[in-house]
Design an enzyme around this catalytic site. Structure first.
Site, PDB file in Angstrom:
ATOM      1  N   GLU A 264       0.857  -1.194   0.000  1.00  0.00           N
ATOM      2  CA  GLU A 264       0.000   0.000   0.000  1.00  0.00           C
ATOM      3  C   GLU A 264       0.894   1.245   0.000  1.00  0.00           C
ATOM      4  OE1 GLU A 264      -3.475   1.888   2.907  1.00  0.00           O
ATOM      5  OE2 GLU A 264      -1.824   0.742   3.758  1.00  0.00           O
ATOM      6  N   LYS A 325      -9.729  -0.021  -1.667  1.00  0.00           N
ATOM      7  CA  LYS A 325      -9.927  -0.279  -0.236  1.00  0.00           C
ATOM      8  C   LYS A 325     -11.358   0.051   0.175  1.00  0.00           C
ATOM      9  CE  LYS A 325      -7.475   0.824   4.083  1.00  0.00           C
ATOM     10  NZ  LYS A 325      -6.378   1.676   4.621  1.00  0.00           N
ATOM     11  N   CYS A 376      -4.329  -3.136   4.360  1.00  0.00           N
ATOM     12  CA  CYS A 376      -4.013  -2.582   5.672  1.00  0.00           C
ATOM     13  C   CYS A 376      -5.081  -2.876   6.726  1.00  0.00           C
ATOM     14  CB  CYS A 376      -3.747  -1.082   5.552  1.00  0.00           C
ATOM     15  SG  CYS A 376      -2.759  -0.398   6.906  1.00  0.00           S
TER      16      CYS A 376
END
Length: 523
Positions: A264, A325, A376
């Protein structure tokens, strides 16, 4: 005076609850003392036993706020006020738990209702506000303990229930007034769960197929918030690391990968719109001659909006599949009530453009293999993991950027959560971080590779592919819904019992008027 005496009697209980909250915080990484969970839970219950609902709220608040203050001090990198605000917000969920647990403890089957109520509380923290913060679940502490293997069968919510239930059993054994039979049953049940979990064997074999993947950790210039604004340097660090990977492949030092994974934020400059960034990526892709999963921040879809994405960049066809995301971090990647808050909290201007959540799971078929991409913090959300596994992902990828929190304990906590997800799903997880921790986690939660923080790390792994489902992924979210429902049912029963008890204890109102018969008046 009566109120002061009541407060004096309550303060020792609040102190016990604060101590229990601190112990529970130390159960997790980087301290990693998971069995403190079964000390903290009975201490909290002891503090809640026999007090009023209002007192239970204060005791629960003391527990919860302390718990999160010990668990997430890493948020102070953003600001001490942010860390305090989060601890208070999340702690209030346990204040509500304490409020109701005082009544649930009075029920006959309290030993069942209490751990269900705990799961309901975790469900609430993981859901609201702004999508929730599922960081403080009991299950996350058990990546290294045999008890954690149960996650493959009952999932993360089910494991939290088991941990809370063991704590309840410890409390039942030690509680004054518990019948001898109940103590024996509780002791035997607790030991059976703990030692029975040690007999569980989790397979590492997969389905006989494998893939070779390379995780590239290019590192960042600086720690904390220092790396912000140095996007080109970060991208070129990953470019150079990838070129060095290819040199090792050419020299026969490592096997040629089928896929290279960048983390990321390996580029914070939109490669679709910036020619220099695109050229850096294409140089890396053409050097290794295999697809690279690039972690990029892209502009749009609207004005002053952006998305955190994983883009499959092919050496022949260029950028292709893309995953955005789904759970961006509030106040980190977007600002709720932005227009109202920015005039008063100028620090929030550092967030920049609003991150817009993506739609749909990150299932990416790449050259015959289905990968499940997770970015994440969102790996802590059950629905994200469930969606990619049920979508057919054979191996999971976590693209992450922990540079802001390096050296604070947050990367270790996230790594432990990732290990629990490997156990729950029965899949290998490949982690690529900008600055650490990158690595490879086997399907039983054991660690094949774990990088240091703030170093460059390149690791090539040959990992098994898995098509099958664990029991946990087969039943999906049902344990959480059922246990939460039971917790709410126990709450309703407790409130009805309280109402009935108060009605029985309330004396009947005095009769109005005289009951003496009237004398007849002679005509």
């Amino acid at each position: 005076m009566d109120r002061l005496r009541a407060l004096g009697r309550l303060l020792p209980r609040v102190a016990v609850a604060v101590g229990a909250g601190a112990l529970l915080g130390f159960a997790f990484e980087p301290h990693d003392l998971p069995w403190l969970t079964i000390v903290a839970v009975p201490l909290l219950l002891a503090a809640l036993h026999g007090i009023s609902m209002k007192a239970g709220f204060l005791v629960g608040a003391g527990f919860g706020i302390t718990y999160y203050a010990v668990l997430v001090p890493w948020l102070s990198v953003i600001g001490g006020d942010a860390a305090i605000a989060l601890a208070v917000l999340e702690g209030l969920f346990y204040a509500v738990f304490g409020l109701f647990a005082t009544q649930v403890l009075k029920l006959r089957w309290w030993a069942l209702w209490i751990p269900c109520l705990w799961v309901a509380t975790e469900f609430a923290t993981a859901s609201v506000p702004f999508g929730g913060f599922p960081w403080g679940r009991l299950a996350w502490a058990f990546a290294d303990a045999p008890l954690g293997r149960l996650a493959a069968y009952v999932g993360i919510p089910g494991l939290s229930f088991v941990v809370a239930f063991i704590g309840v059993l410890v409390y039942a054994v030690l509680r004054r007034g518990t019948a001898l039979r109940m103590r024996i049953v509780s002791l035997v049940a607790g030991l059976a769960i703990v030692f029975g979990s040690a007999l569980i064997h989790l397979s590492l074999a997969g389905d006989g197929k494998s893939v070779t993947a390379a995780m590239v950790q290019g590192n960042v210039p600086g720690k904390g918030l220092e790396f912000l604004g140095r996007a080109r340097t970060v991208t070129r660090n990953h470019l150079q690391a990838t070129l060095d990977l290819q040199k090792d492949v050419d020299a026969g030092k490592v096997k040629k990968p089928d896929l290279v994974i960048w983390p990321e934020n390996s580029t914070d400059i939109d490669p679709y719109k910036d020619a220099e960034t695109r050229a850096d990526i294409e140089q890396a892709v053409h050097a290794v001659d295999v697809p690279i999963l690039v972690g990029a921040v892209t502009e749009g879809p609207g004005e002053n909006e952006r998305q955190t994405t994983g883009i499959v960049w092919d050496p022949v066809s260029g950028p292709g599949q893309r995953y955005a995301k789904r759970h961006p971090v509030p106040f980190g990647e977007y600002i709720p009530f932005r227009d109202q808050l920015l005039p008063y909290i100028h620090r929030l201007e550092m967030v920049g453009a609003q991150t817009v959540p993506g739609v749909g799971p990150g299932v990416m078929p790449i050259r015959g293999v289905k990968y499940g991409d997770v970015i994440c913090f969102e790996l802590a959300y059950d629905n994200v993991i469930s969606d990619v596994v049920k979508g057919g992902a054979q191996v999971l990828i976590v693209q992450t950027n922990n540079a802001t929190y390096g050296g604070t304990g947050q990367p270790e906590q996230q790594f432990a959560i990732t290990r629990m997800r490997a156990i729950e799903t029965g899949r290998t997880i490949l982690i690529a971080s900008t600055s650490g921790i990158s690595g490879v986690i086997r399907p039983d939660g054991s660690v094949e590779h774990k990088s240091a923080q703030f170093t460059r790390d390149i690791y090539v792994a040959d990992v098994p592919l898995t098509d099958g489902q664990t029991l946990a992924t087969t039943i999906g979210g049902w344990p959480q819904w059922i246990l939460t429902g039971l917790g709410l049912l126990g709450l309703v029963l407790a409130l009805l019992n309280r109402r009935r008890t108060r009605a029985e204890q309330t004396p009947p109102p005095p009769a109005t008027g005289s009951t003496k018969p009237r004398e007849k008046v002679p005509a």
